[in-house]
Design an enzyme around this catalytic site. Structure first.
Site, short mmCIF file in Angstrom:
data_model
loop_
_atom_site.label_atom_id
_atom_site.label_comp_id
_atom_site.label_asym_id
_atom_site.label_seq_id
_atom_site.Cartn_x
_atom_site.Cartn_y
_atom_site.Cartn_z
CE LYS A 1 34.69 42.63 30.77
NZ LYS A 1 34.69 42.18 32.18
CE LYS B 1 31.17 46.77 42.51
NZ LYS B 1 31.91 47.44 41.42
CG HIS C 1 44.03 42.78 38.16
ND1 HIS C 1 42.89 42.89 38.91
CD2 HIS C 1 45.01 43.40 38.86
CE1 HIS C 1 43.16 43.56 40.02
NE2 HIS C 1 44.44 43.87 40.01
CB THR D 1 34.09 43.44 41.48
OG1 THR D 1 34.39 44.29 40.37
CG2 THR D 1 35.38 42.88 42.05
CE LYS E 1 29.46 41.35 32.74
NZ LYS E 1 30.20 41.00 33.96
NE ARG E 2 35.53 49.56 28.74
CZ ARG E 2 36.61 50.35 28.71
NH1 ARG E 2 36.96 51.04 29.77
NH2 ARG E 2 37.31 50.45 27.60
#
Length: 842
Positions: free
Chosen positions: A575, A681, A378, A677, A569-570
């Site tokens: 990110k 969405k 992952h 993911t 998101k986290r």
């Protein structure tokens, strides 16, 4: 008087949502009242909202139980190959509404509760999220369970029943504060304890090599108590099982040894054993080598493998005699999928069972293990890879350490034969890393012990072959596969966005819910004015509803005609929430400089949790909230720019915000986000994406047409070239005036007037050791955001682009992902057939 249309009413219009037949509604009301009566009979006679929720949940659960029993009976008789999805995380969210959708009961339940004078949405809001995951990895497991059941696979999700899931996030004074998630406080109507399947799990002790084989003795025992949760497929009458283990101390715990501390202390010490399933480790993409975490990993594996072997041996047709004593056929009947390296102990544990307990030869046992196990990687971030100190292992799991050493000895022997004299390759490929502390590389163990290794998006699968696992790929290229992630369209469209699900169904029918590729048919409607209008209208309604929610939660007026620009998101440096911050500041400075320009109004929403020990991530949250304090209170800006921090982002909040979003921020440095993911969405729910060529964004651009996404920034080769050359943040700072201005404002205390140096650590990181190269993509990001603003001013063209995106979503159904795992890794065939319902003749 007619009620206003609710989300339930919109889902009602999709007839597959289940018809509110009179018998159905009458039955539901009867059952509801029966459950309510038994709730109240206990001690009160006034019902609370929570009593009504439990009555409804138990009523719906009754419809599951018959199907659940029949499904398991069906598997017992047909004896199919079974797949075991092992994961330390299952991020399930709420269960009630998802169950109603999958059982086609939502309509009837809504009518029944309405006739009883209740509001179903209010009751749904009482349910706690099952937050047994951190983010993408745990939510992926939940989507996979839905797809495995919907595709008729005999599948089992195995994990830990954490007493406390991911913490609840409070924002206090702009800072994240954690509080414990006591999600089981009021009980969980969806689980069933199965004490009859309790299993012992051993720790510590020592190893004896005797004439009749190896014995692991003098261990401490913890019991694993299973709790089963039903997993219904979409309208196919199949109900699979998620089995989560809870730790229990045995009755004689600490009492059997001559106990100096005495009886009372021994009973109190039971907590030490039971702490194993107490709490989810709250790290996303970060490895913390704590003994309790290794205990959790072995606990789930040891309990699960006992279950797998028991079920494999148990005969068909109801006999309790063991009929299958020959374990050599295990790989024909069992597939084990390891969700990251967290359950990697399954490999040495299965070896221990086969060699020490079942007395197979090493060679035979190893062949069985490799053909049974498969591993999903992952992440490529080095700080996330699990490397356990050998000393910890030697103490906690001495027999498993011996087995890992033997696996490694044979593995290196093979490599030495293939590459004579290449000692550096032996060092790189060893399962044991030498150094100050010897460590076990769990990813290497997984690759060697599995017949298939997969990444989770095409670009990620290529990166692992080219970089982290290059040596292994060169040795065994046939092991390496790609399985691009997906999401379940049941939860992430039908359930959370009934309005959109309905306008799609009106044009192309309802079969797309099972076969998402059919969304391609929407390309026929891309110029259809009435469809364009319908899609835009649904988005506007979702925005109004979310704006009302925000006003209630944050007491803040939102302009529902502004662009909802969402980054959830986290919180992690890779990110790049900081890149978004720099855009906000730039936009703010531009509005201040030319207040009379016709700026495209934006409401920028950022949300996500930071790991409690991740200082930089917590500072990023404080920066976002501090920028919001300045921007939101500047009268010159007005409602043309608002910044909102979405507190306690979780599955249930995602279900509200995603359908209301216009712009999806997917802006990680190319080569760092394995898949993502959330990106899928947003795409399915009619938002446009601004993103880098990273993770699944690459395939999203391919499916929808790159011209229908806002792609910017460095590609993977550009990042590699910049690494070679050396990334110099200061050169961008000096060359780009708006970037310099923004950074000077952060470092000069413009956003933290009472503590001017509050953000000095963030500034220092960005200027001197930013692994994720925020400044390198700044200019392109700002220019790309200008294109976004320009298109938003043309609602029709914007909506046409949205339709192209929705039409390109088919690939990103987890049904497609799971069909590929089934055929290409597990050796199973998915099926869309319905099995008979419990009340149908068999």
């Amino acid at each position: 008087m007619a009620r206003p249309l609710t989300d339930q009413d919109k889902r009602k219009q999709i007839s597959v949502r289940g018809l509110a037949g009179v018998e159905n509604v009458t039955d539901l009301k009867t059952n509801f009242n029966r459950h309510l009566h038994f709730t109240l009979v206990k001690d009160r006679n006034v019902a609370t909202k929570r009593d009504y929720y439990f009555a409804l949940a138990n009523t719906v659960r009754d419809y599951l139980v018959g199907r659940w029993i029949r499904t398991q009976q069906h598997y017992y008789e047909k004896d199919p190959k079974r797949v075991y999805y092992l994961s330390l995380e299952f991020y399930m969210g709420r269960t009630l509404q998802n169950t109603m959708v999958n059982l086609a009961l939502e309509n009837a339940c809504d009518e029944a509760t309405y006739q009883l004078g209740l509001d179903m949405e209010e009751l749904q809001d009482i349910e706690e999220d099952a937050g047994l995951g951190n983010g993408g990895l745990g939510r992926l497991a939940a989507c996979f369970l839905d797809s495995m059941a919907s595709l008729g696979l005999a599948a089992y999700g195995y994990g830990i029943r954490y007493e406390f899931g991911i913490f609840n996030q409070k924002i206090v004074d702009g800072w994240q504060v954690e509080e414990a998630d006591d999600w089981l406080r009021y009980g969980n109507p969806w689980e069933k304890a199965r004490p009859e399947y309790m299993r012992p799990v051993h720790f510590y002790g020592r190893v004896e090599h005797t004439a009749d084989g190896v014995k692991w003795v003098d261990t401490q025992v913890v019991l694993a108590l299973p709790y089963d949760t039903p997993v219904p497929g979409y309208r196919n009458n199949i109900v699979n099982t998620m089995r989560l283990w809870s730790a229990k101390a045995p009755c004689d715990f600490n009492l059997k040894d001559f106990n100096v501390g005495g009886y009372i202390q021994a009973v109190l010490d039971r907590n030490l054993a039971e702490n194993i399933s107490r709490v989810l480790y709250p790290n996303d993409n970060f490895f913390e080598g704590k003994e309790l975490r290794l205990k959790q990993e072995y606990f789930v594996v040891a309990a699960t493998l006992q279950d797998i072997v028991r079920r494999f041996k148990a005969s068909k047709f109801g006999s309790t005699e063991f009929v299958r004593l020959d374990l050599s056929t295990l790989p024909d009947k069992v597939a084990i999928q390891l969700n990251d390296t967290h359950p990697a102990m399954a490999i040495p544990e299965l070896m221990r069972i086969l060699v020490d307990v079942e007395k197979l030869t090493w060679e035979k046992a190893w062949d069985i293990v490799v053909r049974t196990c498969a591993y999903t990687n992952h992440t490529v971030l080095p700080e996330a890879l699990e490397r356990w100190p050998v000393d910890l292992f030697n103490n906690l799991l001495p027999r498993h350490l011996e087995i890992i050493y033997e696996i490694n000895r044979r593995h290196l022997e093979r490599i030495a034969k293939l590459y004579p004299g290449d000692l550096d390759r032996l060092r790189r490929m060893s399962l044991i890393e030498e150094g100050d502390v010897k460590k076990i590389n769990m990813a290497h163990l997984c690759i060697v012990g599995s017949h298939a290794v997969n990444g989770v998006a095409r670009i990620h699968s290529e990166i692992i072959k080219d970089t982290v696992f290059k040596d292994f790929y060169e040795t065994d290229p046939e092991k390496f596969q790609n399985k691009t992630n997906g999401i379940t369209p049941r939860r992430w469209l039908v359930m959370c966005n009934p309005g959109l699900a309905e306008v799609i169904a009106e044009r192309i029918g309802e079969d797309y819910i099972r076969d998402l590729d059919q969304l391609k048919k929407l390309l026929d409607f891309v110029d259809d004015d009435s469809f364009i209008q319908d899609v835009a209208k649904v988005k506007q309604e979702n925005k109004m509803k979310f704006a009302a929610y925000l006003e209630e939660q944050y007491k803040m007026k939102i302009n529902p005609n502004s662009m909802f620009d969402v980054h959830v998101k986290r919180i992690h440096e890779y990110k790049r929430q900081l890149l978004n911050c720099l855009h906000i500041i730039t936009l703010y400075n531009r509005i201040k400089k030319e207040p009379n320009n016709s700026w495209t109004p934006r409401t920028i929403m950022i949300g996500g949790k930071a790991a409690p020990g991740y200082h930089t991530a917590k500072m990023i949250i404080k920066l976002i909230t501090s920028i919001g304090d300045i921007v939101n209170n500047d009268p010159v800006v007005g409602d043309r720019l608002k910044v909102i921090y979405l507190e306690n982002y979780r599955v249930t909040l995602a279900e509200k915000v995603i359908p209301a979003s216009d712009l999806s921020e997917q802006i990680s440095t190319a080569g760092t986000e394995a898949s993502g993911t959330g990106n899928m969405k947003f795409m399915l729910n009619g938002a446009l994406t601004i993103g880098t060529m990273d993770g699944a964004n690459v395939e999203m651009a391919e499916e929808a047409g790159e011209e229908n996404l806002f792609i910017f920034g460095m590609r993977v080769p550009d990042v590699e070239a910049l690494d070679k050359k050396g990334y110099d943040a200061a050169s961008y700072y000096r060359r780009i005036p708006e970037l310099k201005q923004a950074m000077d404002q952060i470092s000069g205390g413009f956003f933290s007037p009472s503590q001017p140096d509050l953000f000095k650590d963030l500034v220092n990181m960005l200027m001197n050791h930013d692994r994720f190269k925020v400044f390198a993509d700044y200019e392109d990001y700002i220019q790309c955001q200008e294109k976004v603003s320009a298109l938003y001013k043309d609602p029709k063209e914007w909506t046409k682009m949205v339709i192209h995106n929705i039409a390109g979503c088919g690939k990103f159904s987890s049904d497609r992902t799971i069909s590929q795992y089934a055929r290409e890794i597990w050796g199973m065939e998915p099926s869309l057939e319905k099995i008979p319902a419990p009340d149908d003749p068999r």
